[in-house]
Design an enzyme around this catalytic site. Structure first.
Site, PDB file in Angstrom:
ATOM      1  N   TYR A   1      -1.271   0.234 -11.539  1.00  0.00           N
ATOM      2  CA  TYR A   1      -0.624  -0.747 -10.665  1.00  0.00           C
ATOM      3  C   TYR A   1       0.763  -1.084 -11.215  1.00  0.00           C
ATOM      4  O   TYR A   1       1.768  -0.987 -10.500  1.00  0.00           O
ATOM      5  CB  TYR A   1      -1.498  -2.001 -10.567  1.00  0.00           C
TER       6      TYR A   1
ATOM      7  N   LYS B   1       4.397  -0.190  -9.530  1.00  0.00           N
ATOM      8  CA  LYS B   1       5.310  -1.284  -9.159  1.00  0.00           C
ATOM      9  C   LYS B   1       6.646  -1.131  -9.883  1.00  0.00           C
ATOM     10  O   LYS B   1       7.708  -1.418  -9.317  1.00  0.00           O
ATOM     11  CB  LYS B   1       4.677  -2.641  -9.490  1.00  0.00           C
TER      12      LYS B   1
HETATM   13  N1  NAP Z   1      -1.739 -10.645  -4.960  1.00  0.00           N
HETATM   14  C1  NAP Z   1      -1.297 -10.754  -6.184  1.00  0.00           C
HETATM   15  O1  NAP Z   1      -1.993 -11.248  -7.079  1.00  0.00           O
HETATM   16  C2  NAP Z   1       0.114 -10.295  -6.520  1.00  0.00           C
HETATM   17  C3  NAP Z   1       0.643 -10.598  -7.793  1.00  0.00           C
HETATM   18  C4  NAP Z   1       1.944 -10.198  -8.094  1.00  0.00           C
HETATM   19  C5  NAP Z   1       2.667  -9.465  -7.167  1.00  0.00           C
HETATM   20  N2  NAP Z   1       2.114  -9.158  -5.962  1.00  0.00           N
HETATM   21  C6  NAP Z   1       2.870  -8.314  -5.039  1.00  0.00           C
HETATM   22  O2  NAP Z   1       3.004  -8.966  -3.797  1.00  0.00           O
HETATM   23  C7  NAP Z   1       3.028  -7.979  -2.749  1.00  0.00           C
HETATM   24  C8  NAP Z   1       2.023  -8.376  -1.675  1.00  0.00           C
HETATM   25  O3  NAP Z   1       0.711  -8.404  -2.240  1.00  0.00           O
HETATM   26  P1  NAP Z   1      -0.498  -9.067  -1.425  1.00  0.00           P
HETATM   27  O4  NAP Z   1      -1.460  -9.598  -2.414  1.00  0.00           O
HETATM   28  O5  NAP Z   1       0.025  -9.930  -0.360  1.00  0.00           O
HETATM   29  O6  NAP Z   1      -1.152  -7.753  -0.757  1.00  0.00           O
HETATM   30  P2  NAP Z   1      -2.121  -7.680   0.524  1.00  0.00           P
HETATM   31  O7  NAP Z   1      -2.746  -8.993   0.822  1.00  0.00           O
HETATM   32  O8  NAP Z   1      -3.025  -6.514   0.297  1.00  0.00           O
HETATM   33  O9  NAP Z   1      -1.117  -7.336   1.740  1.00  0.00           O
HETATM   34  C9  NAP Z   1      -0.519  -6.083   1.858  1.00  0.00           C
HETATM   35  C10 NAP Z   1       0.332  -6.048   3.102  1.00  0.00           C
HETATM   36  O10 NAP Z   1       0.914  -4.731   3.203  1.00  0.00           O
HETATM   37  C11 NAP Z   1       0.673  -4.219   4.509  1.00  0.00           C
HETATM   38  N3  NAP Z   1       0.591  -2.758   4.466  1.00  0.00           N
HETATM   39  C12 NAP Z   1      -0.261  -1.980   3.747  1.00  0.00           C
HETATM   40  N4  NAP Z   1       0.012  -0.687   3.953  1.00  0.00           N
HETATM   41  C13 NAP Z   1       1.054  -0.646   4.817  1.00  0.00           C
HETATM   42  C14 NAP Z   1       1.787   0.404   5.438  1.00  0.00           C
HETATM   43  N5  NAP Z   1       1.519   1.687   5.175  1.00  0.00           N
HETATM   44  N6  NAP Z   1       2.789   0.072   6.283  1.00  0.00           N
HETATM   45  C15 NAP Z   1       3.059  -1.220   6.580  1.00  0.00           C
HETATM   46  N7  NAP Z   1       2.403  -2.254   6.030  1.00  0.00           N
HETATM   47  C16 NAP Z   1       1.418  -1.969   5.159  1.00  0.00           C
HETATM   48  C17 NAP Z   1      -0.638  -4.836   4.924  1.00  0.00           C
HETATM   49  O11 NAP Z   1      -0.756  -4.741   6.331  1.00  0.00           O
HETATM   50  P3  NAP Z   1      -2.180  -4.795   7.103  1.00  0.00           P
HETATM   51  O12 NAP Z   1      -2.684  -6.205   6.921  1.00  0.00           O
HETATM   52  O13 NAP Z   1      -1.826  -4.533   8.517  1.00  0.00           O
HETATM   53  O14 NAP Z   1      -3.053  -3.769   6.474  1.00  0.00           O
HETATM   54  C18 NAP Z   1      -0.443  -6.266   4.414  1.00  0.00           C
HETATM   55  O15 NAP Z   1       0.366  -6.989   5.313  1.00  0.00           O
HETATM   56  C19 NAP Z   1       2.733  -6.634  -3.401  1.00  0.00           C
HETATM   57  O16 NAP Z   1       3.916  -5.932  -3.589  1.00  0.00           O
HETATM   58  C20 NAP Z   1       2.156  -7.017  -4.743  1.00  0.00           C
HETATM   59  O17 NAP Z   1       2.423  -6.029  -5.726  1.00  0.00           O
HETATM   60  C21 NAP Z   1       0.859  -9.568  -5.601  1.00  0.00           C
END
Ligand code: NAP
Length: 291
Positions: free
Chosen positions: A126, A130
């Site tokens: 991961y 990233k």
């Molecule tokens: N969650 C954490 O703990 C955390 C911590 C640090 C950083 N981050 C970063 O924050 C960002 C968002 O994470 P999150 O937790 O919000 O993830 P998430 O809940 O899994 O959401 C992912 C999003 O990406 C969309 N997506 C996936 N594949 C796609 C594609 N091929 N084309 C267009 N859209 C696509 C999904 O759409 P659908 O809903 O339509 O599938 C959803 O809107 C990431 O970059 C992650 O690395 C997250």
């Protein structure tokens, strides 16, 4: 924010950002009124983003499931690096400003208190995927990469168990929860992230910026603070270790707390954790994604 678009706006981070920024969203499923797009495909991305013509594009697409990324590095690369590459390709012709969300997991966690100038050294797939995404984004003129850490908020777009929500629900029903004493983070309160994005945009800040919290805490300390705010017995939170988590495929870094002085210097301000928790715990039940 003027003509912003949140790509990945149905997810945990993206949905909440779009709520605060009051802007349209796009995502793979196109659920909840967002525009359907597969951002891995350049032509589809070009068409859909072209139709929306945003001035600012906040990229929240990513594979954030650390264990799935370990099992499927190709999937992690396609969502965490290739999507960014596609955005950087269309950026010059579309003219939007790219704001890309990244993570504290680019660090190995041996020291904590990381500044933007500290060398990353991810210890899992991961973090590696990233980091590649960050490098691609930073190669594009004027783009901003915002590293966040263990985000928490209302949970509009949550599809998998979220620490804050899980602990709150367990403690409210009098159940004991185990929380790690050997993993330390500076958890990002999502409303702070939204206002940071507005502030950094207004000031046209480019490059790499950490947006996290002024308070570094272990998961255990965070859970005990939730207990105090909920009015539950803090002793219901019992100590655990990363080595207890036998179901984890990927190693987790010990201390990825982020230094936030650079963002503060740009005018970003942070809500104290206790105030943030109180605000979340008094707003009532979270809305479901798409609801
Ligand atoms: N969650 C954490 O703990 C955390 C911590 C640090 C950083 N981050 C970063 O924050 C960002 C968002 O994470 P999150 O937790 O919000 O993830 P998430 O809940 O899994 O959401 C992912 C999003 O990406 C969309 N997506 C996936 N594949 C796609 C594609 N091929 N084309 C267009 N859209 C696509 C999904 O759409 P659908 O809903 O339509 O599938 C959803 O809107 C990431 O970059 C992650 O690395 C997250």
């Amino acid at each position: 924010m003027d003509r912003a678009l949140v790509l990945g706006g149905t997810g945990f981070v993206g949905r909440e950002l779009a709520e605060y920024l009051r802007c349209p969203t796009a995502s793979l499923s196109g659920g909840g009124g967002s525009i359907a797009v597969d951002a891995r495909h350049l032509a589809d991305l070009r068409t859909k983003v072209g139709q929306l013509a945003p001035q600012t594009l906040v990229n929240c697409v990513g594979l954030a499931d650390v264990d799935l990324a370990e099992r499927d590095p190709e999937l992690a690369d396609s969502l965490n690096r290739r999507v960014v590459d596609n955005l950087v390709r269309i950026q010059p012709e579309m003219g939007f400003r790219l704001i890309h969300i990244s993570t504290d997991y680019v660090f190995d966690g041996q020291r904590g208190g990381y500044q933007e100038t500290d060398p990353p050294n991810p210890i899992n797939e991961y973090g590696r995927s990233k980091l590649r995404g960050e490098e691609v984004a930073l190669g594009s003129n004027g783009s901003l990469v915002v590293r966040i850490s263990s985000p928490y908020g209302r949970g509009f777009g949550v599809r998998k168990p979220q620490f804050f929500r899980y602990v709150t629900e367990a403690l409210r029903s009098g159940k004991a929860v185990k929380a790690l004493t050997d993993q330390r983070v500076t958890a990002t309160f999502l409303p702070d992230l939204a206002s940071a994005i507005e502030t950094l945009s207004q000031r046209s800040v480019a490059g790499l910026v950490h947006v996290a919290s002024a308070e570094a805490m272990t998961r255990f300390e965070f859970a005990r603070q939730i207990a105090r705010v909920v009015g539950a017995d803090p002793e219901l939170v019992t100590p655990g270790l990363r080595s207890d988590m036998k179901q984890w495929m990927a190693p987790r870094p010990a201390d990825t707390s982020l230094n936030i002085e650079l963002s503060e210097g740009h005018g970003v301000s942070y809500t104290p954790v206790e105030t943030a928790l109180r605000s979340l715990l008094t707003v009532g039940p979270e809305r479901k994604a798409g609801g």
